[in-house]
Design a protein around this motif. Structure first.
Motif, PDB file in Angstrom:
ATOM      1  N   GLY A   1       0.760  -1.237   0.000  1.00  0.00           N
ATOM      2  CA  GLY A   1       0.000   0.000   0.000  1.00  0.00           C
ATOM      3  C   GLY A   1       0.785   1.279   0.000  1.00  0.00           C
ATOM      4  O   GLY A   1       0.279   2.313   0.428  1.00  0.00           O
ATOM      5  N   GLY A   2       2.036   1.253  -0.456  1.00  0.00           N
ATOM      6  CA  GLY A   2       2.762   2.514  -0.542  1.00  0.00           C
ATOM      7  C   GLY A   2       3.824   2.659   0.525  1.00  0.00           C
ATOM      8  O   GLY A   2       4.257   1.683   1.133  1.00  0.00           O
ATOM      9  N   GLY A   3       4.215   3.899   0.785  1.00  0.00           N
ATOM     10  CA  GLY A   3       5.338   4.161   1.674  1.00  0.00           C
ATOM     11  C   GLY A   3       5.024   3.948   3.138  1.00  0.00           C
ATOM     12  O   GLY A   3       3.870   3.827   3.552  1.00  0.00           O
ATOM     13  N   ALA A   4       6.088   3.913   3.929  1.00  0.00           N
ATOM     14  CA  ALA A   4       5.950   3.732   5.373  1.00  0.00           C
ATOM     15  C   ALA A   4       5.235   4.922   5.987  1.00  0.00           C
ATOM     16  O   ALA A   4       5.457   6.069   5.597  1.00  0.00           O
ATOM     17  CB  ALA A   4       7.320   3.562   6.012  1.00  0.00           C
ATOM     18  N   ARG A   5       4.373   4.622   6.950  1.00  0.00           N
ATOM     19  CA  ARG A   5       3.662   5.691   7.635  1.00  0.00           C
ATOM     20  C   ARG A   5       3.920   5.689   9.138  1.00  0.00           C
ATOM     21  O   ARG A   5       3.358   6.514   9.861  1.00  0.00           O
ATOM     22  CB  ARG A   5       2.166   5.602   7.358  1.00  0.00           C
ATOM     23  CG  ARG A   5       1.540   4.279   7.736  1.00  0.00           C
ATOM     24  CD  ARG A   5       0.020   4.303   7.535  1.00  0.00           C
ATOM     25  NE  ARG A   5      -0.309   4.533   6.136  1.00  0.00           N
ATOM     26  CZ  ARG A   5      -1.558   4.725   5.707  1.00  0.00           C
ATOM     27  NH1 ARG A   5      -2.558   4.745   6.559  1.00  0.00           N
ATOM     28  NH2 ARG A   5      -1.797   4.912   4.432  1.00  0.00           N
ATOM     29  N   ALA A   6       4.729   4.764   9.638  1.00  0.00           N
ATOM     30  CA  ALA A   6       5.013   4.719  11.075  1.00  0.00           C
ATOM     31  C   ALA A   6       6.244   3.876  11.336  1.00  0.00           C
ATOM     32  O   ALA A   6       6.604   2.998  10.553  1.00  0.00           O
ATOM     33  CB  ALA A   6       3.824   4.154  11.845  1.00  0.00           C
ATOM     34  N   ARG A   7       6.915   4.170  12.454  1.00  0.00           N
ATOM     35  CA  ARG A   7       7.841   3.199  13.042  1.00  0.00           C
ATOM     36  C   ARG A   7       6.997   2.150  13.750  1.00  0.00           C
ATOM     37  O   ARG A   7       5.940   2.473  14.293  1.00  0.00           O
ATOM     38  CB  ARG A   7       8.779   3.884  14.032  1.00  0.00           C
ATOM     39  CG  ARG A   7       9.726   4.905  13.397  1.00  0.00           C
ATOM     40  CD  ARG A   7      10.621   5.533  14.449  1.00  0.00           C
ATOM     41  NE  ARG A   7       9.882   6.321  15.420  1.00  0.00           N
ATOM     42  CZ  ARG A   7       9.975   6.173  16.729  1.00  0.00           C
ATOM     43  NH1 ARG A   7      10.751   5.227  17.242  1.00  0.00           N
ATOM     44  NH2 ARG A   7       9.281   6.956  17.545  1.00  0.00           N
ATOM     45  N   VAL A   8       7.430   0.918  13.747  1.00  0.00           N
ATOM     46  CA  VAL A   8       6.572  -0.172  14.231  1.00  0.00           C
ATOM     47  C   VAL A   8       7.341  -1.110  15.150  1.00  0.00           C
ATOM     48  O   VAL A   8       8.473  -1.510  14.858  1.00  0.00           O
ATOM     49  CB  VAL A   8       5.997  -0.995  13.050  1.00  0.00           C
ATOM     50  CG1 VAL A   8       5.172  -2.172  13.564  1.00  0.00           C
ATOM     51  CG2 VAL A   8       5.146  -0.106  12.143  1.00  0.00           C
ATOM     52  N   THR A   9       6.691  -1.449  16.247  1.00  0.00           N
ATOM     53  CA  THR A   9       7.150  -2.532  17.117  1.00  0.00           C
ATOM     54  C   THR A   9       5.999  -3.510  17.279  1.00  0.00           C
ATOM     55  O   THR A   9       4.888  -3.110  17.644  1.00  0.00           O
ATOM     56  CB  THR A   9       7.555  -2.013  18.505  1.00  0.00           C
ATOM     57  OG1 THR A   9       8.561  -1.001  18.356  1.00  0.00           O
ATOM     58  CG2 THR A   9       8.097  -3.146  19.363  1.00  0.00           C
ATOM     59  N   VAL A  10       6.234  -4.781  16.982  1.00  0.00           N
ATOM     60  CA  VAL A  10       5.225  -5.826  17.158  1.00  0.00           C
ATOM     61  C   VAL A  10       5.620  -6.672  18.361  1.00  0.00           C
ATOM     62  O   VAL A  10       6.747  -7.176  18.431  1.00  0.00           O
ATOM     63  CB  VAL A  10       5.106  -6.721  15.907  1.00  0.00           C
ATOM     64  CG1 VAL A  10       4.047  -7.798  16.128  1.00  0.00           C
ATOM     65  CG2 VAL A  10       4.760  -5.885  14.671  1.00  0.00           C
TER      66      VAL A  10
END
Length: 489
Positions: free
Chosen positions: A40-49
């Motif tokens: 769906g396109g570019g990154a929108r957040a830093r992510v921790t799972v």
């Protein structure tokens, strides 16, 4: 200490927000993939799972039985929804997607394996001639179903139990021998409790629009058949659907996300503008937003103080448990087995609810282990989870006894495995859509928080993926492109 990885943005004046995704099943992984731009396109957040268990994937799990790689959880996805296909393609599994073979399923009822009748919608027939030819229901059951043509239209409101509606139109035998086993295969529940609006919305639309349900189903199927390039209804992955979560996790890591297993979350705390996620180990992670991709019971615990009303609603969502028994045989010791397997209606009192002849159903499995034959059975459903307390040997013995009677299988498997899914499938009783709407309304007062997973808008893999994408969109106030989310429940 916040151990998340900082990924710089092209606009250094506006760093990406940090989103913590609690839960590493397919919904949580889908949310992470959307947030990091894997789809769906570019990154929108830093992510921790943060995943509480030792592995990612939830109900999608692969393993080995007798040296043969197999799925020990979900084994296929609904291919006529785009989300699972889109995600698999995005993480490098496009060439591994494989539909099942053309082998047909049966219903073990009235003392024999009988062909699944053609022309039905979740067991509701659109063709009485095909139903008669199958032998699944008795002449009396057929006669009762035929009364649908003369009955006045049943007034149906916003929702009703699937079994209640179908029995009123077509008689109890259609519910017991067709609808119940098919619906139970999806929800491990009971047709007389499951919501028509949530589980079979196409049938609800027919019920609200048409006088005859059989004619309505027939027309709907005829319209669908006019598609000049119909996609397979279901598809699998070479090597098993259990490959999907690992591939998504790898793609998320490559895109800069941090993914951790063995990290259960103890609590959530909301400050004026942010969130604090505290693990059971005592670590505190600061977050701009949180996605809860956990079972409803876990979400209820984490939200008990923040949103007691929503937590009470979530705590009321029931789950069903089931066991899967996988059996590996030496192919030379088995006679030919017909089709892809069979369903066993609960009304017939069998121990197993279904059996999949996996080596017949999946070409990749047949090719990978040509000297072996793998099949599996399922046992248990809502309010019948006591079967999960039986030891492995007893579950194998009960499965083999039913397989002997149903399909004449007398050979001894050279390897077996039992997989128990406690609280595996959320139940969708009448009123479920309204319950979910109340939860979402209550949580609207908590900015930067979203729920996703099987408990809300669909239990299938594509529905869970779509829910993960919706959650990612909700917590970052972005837009999901139309090619990502079909909007179909």
């Amino acid at each position: 200490m916040d151990r998340t990885t900082h990924t710089p943005t092209t606009d250094q004046s506006r760093p990406l927000p940090h989103v913590v995704v609690v839960g590493g099943g397919i919904a949580g992984l889908a949310a992470a993939a959307r947030l990091r731009g894997v789809v769906g396109g570019g990154a929108r957040a830093r992510v921790t799972v943060l995943e509480a268990s030792p592995r990612f994937g939830g109900k999608l799990m692969s393993g080995e039985v007798g040296g043969v790689g197999v799925d020990l959880g979900a084994e296929s996805v609904l291919a006529r929804r785009p989300e699972a296909i889109t995600l698999a393609q995005a993480v490098g599994l496009a060439d591994a997607l494989q539909p099942p073979t053309t082998a047909k399923a049966s219903i073990w009822t009235r003392g024999a394996l009988r062909p699944m009748p053609t022309g039905h919608l979740m067991g509701v027939p659109g063709d009485l001639d095909a139903l008669a030819a199958s032998g699944v229901v008795s002449p009396e059951g057929l006669a009762r179903a035929a009364e649908d043509a003369t009955l006045p239209r049943t007034e149906v409101g916003a929702d009703v139990a699937v079994g209640e509606y179908v029995a009123a139109r077509l008689g109890r035998e259609i519910v017991d021998r067709l609808v119940e086993p098919l619906l139970g295969g999806v929800y491990a529940g009971h047709a007389d409790a499951i919501s028509l609006a949530a589980a079979v919305p196409q049938l609800l639309a027919i019920a609200q629009r048409e006088r005859s349900v059989i004619e309505g189903v027939h027309a709907a199927l005829a319209t669908a058949a006019q598609n000049p390039n119909p996609a397979p209804v279901f598809t699998g992955i070479d090597g098993g659907i259990g490959r999907l979560p690992g591939a998504v996790a790898d793609a998320c890591r490559a895109a800069g996300a941090e993914l951790r297993t063995d990290t259960p979350v103890a609590s959530l705390r909301r400050t004026a503008e942010s969130w604090t996620v505290t693990t059971e180990g005592g670590e505190e992670l600061a977050a701009d937003a949180v996605v809860l991709a956990v079972p409803a019971t876990v979400a209820a615990r984490l939200l008990a103080e923040l949103a007691p009303g929503a937590a009470a609603e979530l705590g009321g969502i029931e789950y069903a448990g089931m066991a899967l028994v996988t059996l590996a045989y030496h192919r030379a010791e088995l006679g030919p087995l017909p089709g892809s397997g069979f369903l066993a209606p609960p009304v017939d009192g069998r121990a197993i609810k279904a059996s999949t002849f996996s080596s017949n159903k999946w070409g990749w499995l047949d090719k990978a282990a040509p000297e072996s034959f793998v099949l599996r059975t399922s046992l248990g459903r809502q309010a019948e989870e006591a079967v999960l307390d039986l030891d492995d040997a007893e579950l194998v013995a009960r499965s083999r006894a039913d397989l002997r009677e149903a399909a004449g299988i007398t050979a001894t498997p050279y390897a077996t495995a039992v997989t128990r899914w406690h609280a595996g499938l959320p139940q969708y009783p009448v009123g479920h859509p309204e319950r979910v709407a109340r939860v979402e309304s209550a949580l609207a007062a908590l900015p930067g928080l979203a729920l996703c997973g099987a408990a809300y808008h669909g239990v299938g893999i594509p529905a869970c993926i779509a829910d993960g994408w919706r959650a990612a969109t909700a917590v970052t106030a972005g837009e999901v492109s139309p090619d990502l989310v079909s909007g179909t429940k």
